[in-house]
Design an enzyme around this catalytic site. Structure first.
Site, PDB file in Angstrom:
ATOM      1  N   LYS A  36      -4.370  -2.941   5.466  1.00  0.00           N
ATOM      2  CA  LYS A  36      -5.036  -3.985   4.526  1.00  0.00           C
ATOM      3  C   LYS A  36      -5.676  -4.667   5.715  1.00  0.00           C
ATOM      4  CE  LYS A  36      -5.678  -6.067   0.117  1.00  0.00           C
ATOM      5  NZ  LYS A  36      -5.326  -5.266  -1.049  1.00  0.00           N
ATOM      6  N   CYS A  46       1.361 -10.099  19.545  1.00  0.00           N
ATOM      7  CA  CYS A  46       0.304  -9.689  18.253  1.00  0.00           C
ATOM      8  C   CYS A  46       1.181 -10.384  17.159  1.00  0.00           C
ATOM      9  CB  CYS A  46       1.061  -7.747  18.286  1.00  0.00           C
ATOM     10  SG  CYS A  46       0.051  -7.597  17.260  1.00  0.00           S
ATOM     11  N   HIS A  89       1.257  -0.959  -0.189  1.00  0.00           N
ATOM     12  CA  HIS A  89       0.126  -0.373  -0.198  1.00  0.00           C
ATOM     13  C   HIS A  89       0.907   1.166  -0.027  1.00  0.00           C
ATOM     14  CE1 HIS A  89       0.835   0.736   4.431  1.00  0.00           C
ATOM     15  NE2 HIS A  89       0.486  -0.751   4.595  1.00  0.00           N
ATOM     16  N   CYS A 143       1.949  -7.645  14.493  1.00  0.00           N
ATOM     17  CA  CYS A 143       3.622  -6.666  14.627  1.00  0.00           C
ATOM     18  C   CYS A 143       4.437  -7.588  14.068  1.00  0.00           C
ATOM     19  CB  CYS A 143       3.453  -6.093  16.282  1.00  0.00           C
ATOM     20  SG  CYS A 143       2.523  -4.311  16.194  1.00  0.00           S
ATOM     21  N   HIS A 189      -2.717  -3.104  14.981  1.00  0.00           N
ATOM     22  CA  HIS A 189      -3.266  -3.592  14.270  1.00  0.00           C
ATOM     23  C   HIS A 189      -5.071  -3.828  15.153  1.00  0.00           C
ATOM     24  CE1 HIS A 189       0.454  -5.019  13.221  1.00  0.00           C
ATOM     25  NE2 HIS A 189      -0.185  -5.051  11.809  1.00  0.00           N
ATOM     26  N   HIS A 219       3.882   2.004   1.843  1.00  0.00           N
ATOM     27  CA  HIS A 219       5.315   1.251   2.032  1.00  0.00           C
ATOM     28  C   HIS A 219       6.226   1.684   0.567  1.00  0.00           C
ATOM     29  CE1 HIS A 219       2.586  -2.399   3.052  1.00  0.00           C
ATOM     30  NE2 HIS A 219       3.516  -2.867   3.477  1.00  0.00           N
ATOM     31  N   CYS A 225      -3.548  -3.461  20.559  1.00  0.00           N
ATOM     32  CA  CYS A 225      -3.196  -3.195  19.598  1.00  0.00           C
ATOM     33  C   CYS A 225      -2.562  -2.256  19.056  1.00  0.00           C
ATOM     34  CB  CYS A 225      -1.506  -4.689  18.765  1.00  0.00           C
ATOM     35  SG  CYS A 225      -0.430  -3.877  17.335  1.00  0.00           S
ATOM     36  N   LYS A 271      -4.556   3.883  10.733  1.00  0.00           N
ATOM     37  CA  LYS A 271      -3.086   3.852   9.412  1.00  0.00           C
ATOM     38  C   LYS A 271      -3.689   3.050   8.979  1.00  0.00           C
ATOM     39  CE  LYS A 271       1.173   0.959  10.418  1.00  0.00           C
ATOM     40  NZ  LYS A 271       0.976  -0.320   9.406  1.00  0.00           N
TER      41      LYS A 271
END
Length: 484
Positions: free
Chosen positions: A299, A127, A18, A130, A143, A21, A140, A296
């Site tokens: 996906k 997690c 995404h 992570c 996420h 990155h 988390c 954030k």
């Protein structure tokens, strides 16, 4: 002239890339372009982090072999460089590159020989997103889901042994962490630095991962082997020629990372290097997150933005410009496609593109294509850009280019060379104003070339290497093509 090794963090390949990155790829490419145009030697590197449990889980959910999914997703990540105009000197896939497997085994032996590895039991909240243990069972923050309770018997690294060394290196600026807020966060974590697990039971990842040398029941913890890739890509030992040139003898060893993985790069990795008898990084550059409506990019969270689709719709340079102009250095930055399109029109076409066209048109009208020598490139702008890049404030560098462009227009409006040219007594004064404007525009284009290389090449062609030639209507068509 310096020698710099510049890396972006290796992304997990459990899902398609995404815009987050794309940010780091554009970062290291832009910085490398700037430093190279200033005469420095730079090597860039990134790769794919293949050996995570989350990759196994993604493959299982898709009903596919993990090797197949990792290879396919890895292709997507490495292919992302081309539409973004990114040139990489080297890449590495942690699951298949023989350099990495050999290098990780070398590191493990060095840590063992230093007395920094031991076996112990561990229980904590993990997690999977992570691939890290958390302090408690709260969801988390990355996420937005609760971690799982894990009890394991693993290999541990004596991280606590390196507390004083890390503090000494950071406080003295030998290991620079930018921005300062991240430096202070890292220093605060050293107050309670504990040993860290560096392996996982192989059965938990269904055998996926790199085996611990001499202990096939364990695989190397994905974060530990992933950070070593910065060196394993250069060679399996300090004797490798590339390790010498780009690590042990390099002037700068710079890692670009997101704020969520600062601890792994600014604490674990330097300690692992010290244990292996290798120099530490010189710089850890930490960026904040890109978000969509405050969440954030992810996906998992349904907030992913496809960078390739953005390039297809708006152009490579438009995407690069937005990422660097709004660079998330000290706070998260919310992305909207409308904002990207507006920046491309307002900054690139209306301001930069039109300013170049304006001075070239004036030059042709006042000088008939034959003007006296244009001034040299403006060192002041380059000095400003150097300082901004050195502190990883890429947004400030973009703003400096915009400010310089606005200043050219202010000068033209103040001097009004088109009016001076009406009087034969002041036409030479008009020409001097335009010649200076051409020189300043060339400096601006040079200064923007690492940000928007395709557009800068078109603007440079319009400004020419010496005399300005070409009818204004031709220049307009060039600008329109460049700014589409």
């Amino acid at each position: 002239m310096t020698t710099t090794y510049l890396t972006a963090a290796l992304p997990y390949v459990n899902a398609s890339p995404h815009l987050g990155h794309a940010l780091e790829l554009v970062d290291i490419d832009a910085v490398a372009r700037h430093w190279r145009r200033r005469g420095h030697h730079v090597r860039t590197f990134t790769g794919t982090d293949d050996n995570a449990r989350k990759n196994v889980a993604a493959a299982r959910a898709a009903g596919r072999p993990v090797t197949e999914l990792v290879a396919e997703r890895g292709d997507e990540f490495l292919a992302l460089a081309e539409p973004l105009g990114v040139g990489l000197d080297d890449t590495l896939r942690t699951s298949t590159d023989p350099r990495h497997r050999t290098g990780v085994a070398w590191f493990w032996r060095r840590w063992h020989d230093a007395g920094d590895l031991y076996r112990d039991d561990y229980e904590g909240w993990y997690c999977t997103g992570c691939e890290a243990f958390l302090d408690d069972d709260r969801p988390c923050p990355e996420h937005e889901r609760r971690p799982e309770r894990v009890t394991e018997r693993n290999w541990f690294f004596r991280l606590s042994r390196y507390r004083d060394l890390l503090r000494w290196e950071i406080e003295r600026g030998r290991l620079r962490i930018e921005p300062e807020v991240r430096r202070n966060e890292v220093l605060a974590t050293l107050d309670d630095l504990r040993d860290v697990s560096v392996s996982r039971p192989a059965h938990r990842s269904e055998g996926w991962g790199l085996p611990v040398p001499g202990d096939d029941a364990q695989v190397v913890y994905v974060w530990i082997e992933a950070v070593t890739s910065y060196l394993t890509a250069l060679g399996a030992s300090p004797d490798a020629p590339l390790v010498g040139r780009w690590w042990t003898e390099a002037d700068r060893r710079v890692h670009v990372v997101g704020k969520g993985i600062t601890r792994f790069h600014a604490v674990y990795w330097p300690a692992l290097l010290a244990s292996a008898g290798l120099p530490l990084p010189t710089d850890i550059w930490v960026h904040d997150h890109l978000t969509v409506e405050g969440r954030k990019l992810s996906k998992t969270l349904g907030t992913a933005v496809d960078p390739v689709a953005l390039v297809d719709e708006h152009s490579t340079d438009a995407v690069r410009w937005w990422l660097l102009r709004h660079h998330p250095l000290r706070a998260d930055v919310d992305f909207t496609e409308a904002g990207l399109a507006d920046d491309a029109e307002t900054d690139l076409a209306d301001l930069l593109g039109n300013t170049v066209h304006r001075v070239v048109t004036l030059a042709n009208r006042l000088g008939d294509g034959r003007l006296s020598e244009v001034p040299d490139v403006d060192d002041a702008l380059d000095a400003t850009l150097d300082a901004a890049v050195d502190r990883y404030d890429l947004g400030a560098a973009v703003r400096a280019v915009l400010d310089a462009t606005r200043d050219v227009n202010r000068t033209l409006e103040g001097e009004r060379p088109w009016e001076l040219a009406r009087d034969p007594a002041t036409i030479e004064a008009a020409r001097r104003v335009v010649v200076e404007a051409i020189g300043r525009c060339r400096s601006i284009v040079h200064g923007a070339s690492w940000i928007v290389p395709d557009l800068a090449a078109g603007w440079s062609a319009q400004l020419g290497e010496s005399d300005i030639v070409g009818a204004p209507e031709v220049l307009v068509r060039r600008r329109e093509r460049a700014c589409r």
